[in-house]
Design a protein around this motif. Sequence first.
Motif, PDB file in Angstrom:
ATOM      1  N   LEU A  65      45.943  27.066  50.295  1.00 20.88           N
ATOM      2  CA  LEU A  65      45.524  28.417  49.922  1.00 20.88           C
ATOM      3  C   LEU A  65      44.897  28.436  48.534  1.00 20.88           C
ATOM      4  O   LEU A  65      43.813  28.988  48.322  1.00 20.88           O
ATOM      5  CB  LEU A  65      46.728  29.355  49.951  1.00 20.88           C
ATOM      6  CG  LEU A  65      47.025  30.136  51.228  1.00 20.88           C
ATOM      7  CD1 LEU A  65      48.403  30.778  51.140  1.00 20.88           C
ATOM      8  CD2 LEU A  65      45.967  31.198  51.450  1.00 20.88           C
ATOM      9  N   ILE A  66      45.590  27.842  47.594  1.00 15.48           N
ATOM     10  CA  ILE A  66      45.114  27.823  46.208  1.00 15.48           C
ATOM     11  C   ILE A  66      43.796  27.067  46.103  1.00 15.48           C
ATOM     12  O   ILE A  66      42.831  27.543  45.488  1.00 15.48           O
ATOM     13  CB  ILE A  66      46.185  27.203  45.289  1.00 15.48           C
ATOM     14  CG1 ILE A  66      47.404  28.133  45.206  1.00 15.48           C
ATOM     15  CG2 ILE A  66      45.616  26.940  43.892  1.00 15.48           C
ATOM     16  CD1 ILE A  66      48.581  27.529  44.465  1.00 15.48           C
ATOM     17  N   PHE A  67      43.743  25.894  46.709  1.00 15.68           N
ATOM     18  CA  PHE A  67      42.541  25.054  46.615  1.00 15.68           C
ATOM     19  C   PHE A  67      41.330  25.741  47.239  1.00 15.68           C
ATOM     20  O   PHE A  67      40.262  25.843  46.612  1.00 15.68           O
ATOM     21  CB  PHE A  67      42.799  23.711  47.315  1.00 15.68           C
ATOM     22  CG  PHE A  67      41.588  22.823  47.384  1.00 15.68           C
ATOM     23  CD1 PHE A  67      41.159  22.120  46.267  1.00 15.68           C
ATOM     24  CD2 PHE A  67      40.866  22.711  48.572  1.00 15.68           C
ATOM     25  CE1 PHE A  67      40.028  21.308  46.330  1.00 15.68           C
ATOM     26  CE2 PHE A  67      39.743  21.903  48.644  1.00 15.68           C
ATOM     27  CZ  PHE A  67      39.325  21.196  47.518  1.00 15.68           C
ATOM     28  N   LEU A  68      41.478  26.230  48.459  1.00 17.71           N
ATOM     29  CA  LEU A  68      40.345  26.840  49.161  1.00 17.71           C
ATOM     30  C   LEU A  68      39.902  28.139  48.493  1.00 17.71           C
ATOM     31  O   LEU A  68      38.699  28.412  48.386  1.00 17.71           O
ATOM     32  CB  LEU A  68      40.722  27.098  50.624  1.00 17.71           C
ATOM     33  CG  LEU A  68      39.571  27.413  51.590  1.00 17.71           C
ATOM     34  CD1 LEU A  68      38.565  26.265  51.607  1.00 17.71           C
ATOM     35  CD2 LEU A  68      40.105  27.661  52.997  1.00 17.71           C
ATOM     36  N   SER A  69      40.858  28.926  48.005  1.00 16.21           N
ATOM     37  CA  SER A  69      40.511  30.182  47.331  1.00 16.21           C
ATOM     38  C   SER A  69      39.703  29.921  46.058  1.00 16.21           C
ATOM     39  O   SER A  69      38.725  30.622  45.772  1.00 16.21           O
ATOM     40  CB  SER A  69      41.781  30.964  46.990  1.00 16.21           C
ATOM     41  OG  SER A  69      42.469  31.352  48.150  1.00 16.21           O
ATOM     42  N   ILE A  70      40.108  28.909  45.307  1.00 16.04           N
ATOM     43  CA  ILE A  70      39.380  28.569  44.076  1.00 16.04           C
ATOM     44  C   ILE A  70      37.970  28.103  44.408  1.00 16.04           C
ATOM     45  O   ILE A  70      36.996  28.495  43.747  1.00 16.04           O
ATOM     46  CB  ILE A  70      40.140  27.490  43.278  1.00 16.04           C
ATOM     47  CG1 ILE A  70      41.422  28.083  42.686  1.00 16.04           C
ATOM     48  CG2 ILE A  70      39.262  26.912  42.166  1.00 16.04           C
ATOM     49  CD1 ILE A  70      42.287  27.061  41.982  1.00 16.04           C
ATOM     50  N   GLU A  77      30.749  33.054  42.763  1.00 14.64           N
ATOM     51  CA  GLU A  77      30.282  33.359  41.403  1.00 14.64           C
ATOM     52  C   GLU A  77      29.013  32.584  41.074  1.00 14.64           C
ATOM     53  O   GLU A  77      28.116  33.107  40.402  1.00 14.64           O
ATOM     54  CB  GLU A  77      31.394  33.031  40.396  1.00 14.64           C
ATOM     55  CG  GLU A  77      31.219  33.693  39.047  1.00 14.64           C
ATOM     56  CD  GLU A  77      31.088  35.209  39.125  1.00 14.64           C
ATOM     57  OE1 GLU A  77      30.131  35.748  38.522  1.00 14.64           O
ATOM     58  OE2 GLU A  77      31.920  35.844  39.795  1.00 14.64           O
ATOM     59  N   GLN A  78      28.907  31.341  41.545  1.00 16.10           N
ATOM     60  CA  GLN A  78      27.697  30.550  41.323  1.00 16.10           C
ATOM     61  C   GLN A  78      26.501  31.171  42.037  1.00 16.10           C
ATOM     62  O   GLN A  78      25.412  31.306  41.456  1.00 16.10           O
ATOM     63  CB  GLN A  78      27.911  29.113  41.830  1.00 16.10           C
ATOM     64  CG  GLN A  78      28.827  28.263  40.962  1.00 16.10           C
ATOM     65  CD  GLN A  78      28.122  27.769  39.699  1.00 16.10           C
ATOM     66  OE1 GLN A  78      26.926  27.957  39.516  1.00 16.10           O
ATOM     67  NE2 GLN A  78      28.882  27.148  38.813  1.00 16.10           N
ATOM     68  N   LEU A  79      26.691  31.547  43.286  1.00 13.34           N
ATOM     69  CA  LEU A  79      25.596  32.170  44.037  1.00 13.34           C
ATOM     70  C   LEU A  79      25.178  33.492  43.407  1.00 13.34           C
ATOM     71  O   LEU A  79      23.993  33.830  43.356  1.00 13.34           O
ATOM     72  CB  LEU A  79      26.027  32.394  45.494  1.00 13.34           C
ATOM     73  CG  LEU A  79      26.192  31.145  46.355  1.00 13.34           C
ATOM     74  CD1 LEU A  79      26.855  31.491  47.677  1.00 13.34           C
ATOM     75  CD2 LEU A  79      24.839  30.480  46.594  1.00 13.34           C
ATOM     76  N   ARG A  80      26.161  34.232  42.917  1.00 15.75           N
ATOM     77  CA  ARG A  80      25.880  35.536  42.316  1.00 15.75           C
ATOM     78  C   ARG A  80      25.141  35.382  40.989  1.00 15.75           C
ATOM     79  O   ARG A  80      24.166  36.097  40.725  1.00 15.75           O
ATOM     80  CB  ARG A  80      27.192  36.285  42.097  1.00 15.75           C
ATOM     81  CG  ARG A  80      27.018  37.712  41.630  1.00 15.75           C
ATOM     82  CD  ARG A  80      28.350  38.309  41.259  1.00 15.75           C
ATOM     83  NE  ARG A  80      28.237  39.724  40.978  1.00 15.75           N
ATOM     84  CZ  ARG A  80      29.124  40.426  40.295  1.00 15.75           C
ATOM     85  NH1 ARG A  80      30.202  39.844  39.843  1.00 15.75           N
ATOM     86  NH2 ARG A  80      28.963  41.717  40.085  1.00 15.75           N
ATOM     87  N   LEU A 175      36.037  32.024  35.026  1.00 16.63           N
ATOM     88  CA  LEU A 175      37.494  31.947  34.852  1.00 16.63           C
ATOM     89  C   LEU A 175      38.186  33.143  35.497  1.00 16.63           C
ATOM     90  O   LEU A 175      39.260  33.002  36.092  1.00 16.63           O
ATOM     91  CB  LEU A 175      37.842  31.880  33.355  1.00 16.63           C
ATOM     92  CG  LEU A 175      37.467  30.590  32.628  1.00 16.63           C
ATOM     93  CD1 LEU A 175      37.771  30.727  31.132  1.00 16.63           C
ATOM     94  CD2 LEU A 175      38.221  29.398  33.213  1.00 16.63           C
ATOM     95  N   PHE A 176      37.559  34.305  35.397  1.00 13.13           N
ATOM     96  CA  PHE A 176      38.120  35.505  36.029  1.00 13.13           C
ATOM     97  C   PHE A 176      38.158  35.345  37.545  1.00 13.13           C
ATOM     98  O   PHE A 176      39.154  35.678  38.198  1.00 13.13           O
ATOM     99  CB  PHE A 176      37.282  36.724  35.646  1.00 13.13           C
ATOM    100  CG  PHE A 176      37.719  37.999  36.322  1.00 13.13           C
ATOM    101  CD1 PHE A 176      38.940  38.581  36.010  1.00 13.13           C
ATOM    102  CD2 PHE A 176      36.907  38.610  37.269  1.00 13.13           C
ATOM    103  CE1 PHE A 176      39.354  39.756  36.636  1.00 13.13           C
ATOM    104  CE2 PHE A 176      37.305  39.789  37.891  1.00 13.13           C
ATOM    105  CZ  PHE A 176      38.529  40.354  37.571  1.00 13.13           C
ATOM    106  N   ALA A 177      37.079  34.828  38.121  1.00 15.96           N
ATOM    107  CA  ALA A 177      37.024  34.623  39.571  1.00 15.96           C
ATOM    108  C   ALA A 177      38.113  33.652  40.022  1.00 15.96           C
ATOM    109  O   ALA A 177      38.783  33.867  41.041  1.00 15.96           O
ATOM    110  CB  ALA A 177      35.643  34.086  39.975  1.00 15.96           C
ATOM    111  N   ILE A 178      38.313  32.583  39.239  1.00 18.52           N
ATOM    112  CA  ILE A 178      39.356  31.603  39.576  1.00 18.52           C
ATOM    113  C   ILE A 178      40.736  32.227  39.464  1.00 18.52           C
ATOM    114  O   ILE A 178      41.608  32.007  40.317  1.00 18.52           O
ATOM    115  CB  ILE A 178      39.234  30.368  38.658  1.00 18.52           C
ATOM    116  CG1 ILE A 178      37.938  29.611  38.963  1.00 18.52           C
ATOM    117  CG2 ILE A 178      40.448  29.438  38.828  1.00 18.52           C
ATOM    118  CD1 ILE A 178      37.643  28.483  37.987  1.00 18.52           C
ATOM    119  N   ALA A 179      40.957  33.024  38.410  1.00 19.66           N
ATOM    120  CA  ALA A 179      42.262  33.668  38.218  1.00 19.66           C
ATOM    121  C   ALA A 179      42.565  34.651  39.342  1.00 19.66           C
ATOM    122  O   ALA A 179      43.698  34.725  39.832  1.00 19.66           O
ATOM    123  CB  ALA A 179      42.299  34.375  36.862  1.00 19.66           C
TER     124      ALA A 179
END
Length: 265
Positions: A65-70, A77-80, A175-179
């Motif tokens: 879950l953690i890995f795939l969500s990150i 965020e990169q595409l955006r 960092l916000f997206a990852i958090a």
Amino acid sequence: MFEIFELNIIKRAFIVISFIAPLAPIFGVFLLLRRYAFFADTLAHVGFLAIALSIFFKINSLILLIFLSIMVAISVEQLRSRDRLPAEGSLSFFLYAGVALSVVFITFAENTGSIMSILFGSLSTVTNEDVYLIIATALVCLSFLFKYHKKLLNLCIDEEIAHACGINTTVVKMLFAIAVALSISISIKTMGALLIGALMIIPPLTAMQFCKTLRNTVILSVIFSLLSSYAGIFLSYYSGIPLGAAISTVLIFFFLVSLIFKVFK
């Protein structure tokens, strides 16, 4: 009434909720300020895929879950940021891809478990090992908020002005997206893939009916989240309603009360 506290699953539920419930609405406030609430739903559906994969490959679901969500949060965020896809377009792609692939892997899994638990949360899905990982991840997220909350606020108010003031907006957004991805991934087992967004978004919306400042909104949204989550545990245990649905029902009640309060204020 108090006999439920003798059960290990209830003890784990209260411990986990005590870390998840304050965290989710704080991120929810910033998501609402950025008009990015759909991001939470997208990551939640990706979490559904992670659980489906964990069932299919018989591996630890929370780590996946953690890995795939990150990974998805970084990709979105990169595409955006590079304007390769509109924000809504990239979010929609990952949301629908997550749901479709989840169904594929669950269909071919030998033991699908309880689909209701995956979608709407459960008191019994969190293991002792998960508790330690959830606590550690929640502390990481809280540390991020403590360190970056002022930069996040500036970013939410006006990204161009924040950049002009010397804030590395690209790094802060990433960092916000990852958090956010971390906070959602550790919440899915209790809230369920379809209802984790409720814990992030409804408490801030409720608090906004009473408060005029951001600080008070954050504080009150955390209080609503905690009260709803603790009440939801009791409701789930005694009624048999999935935990996520029970918590969301209490959240909806508080929100409706807040609307009535605002009307007659």
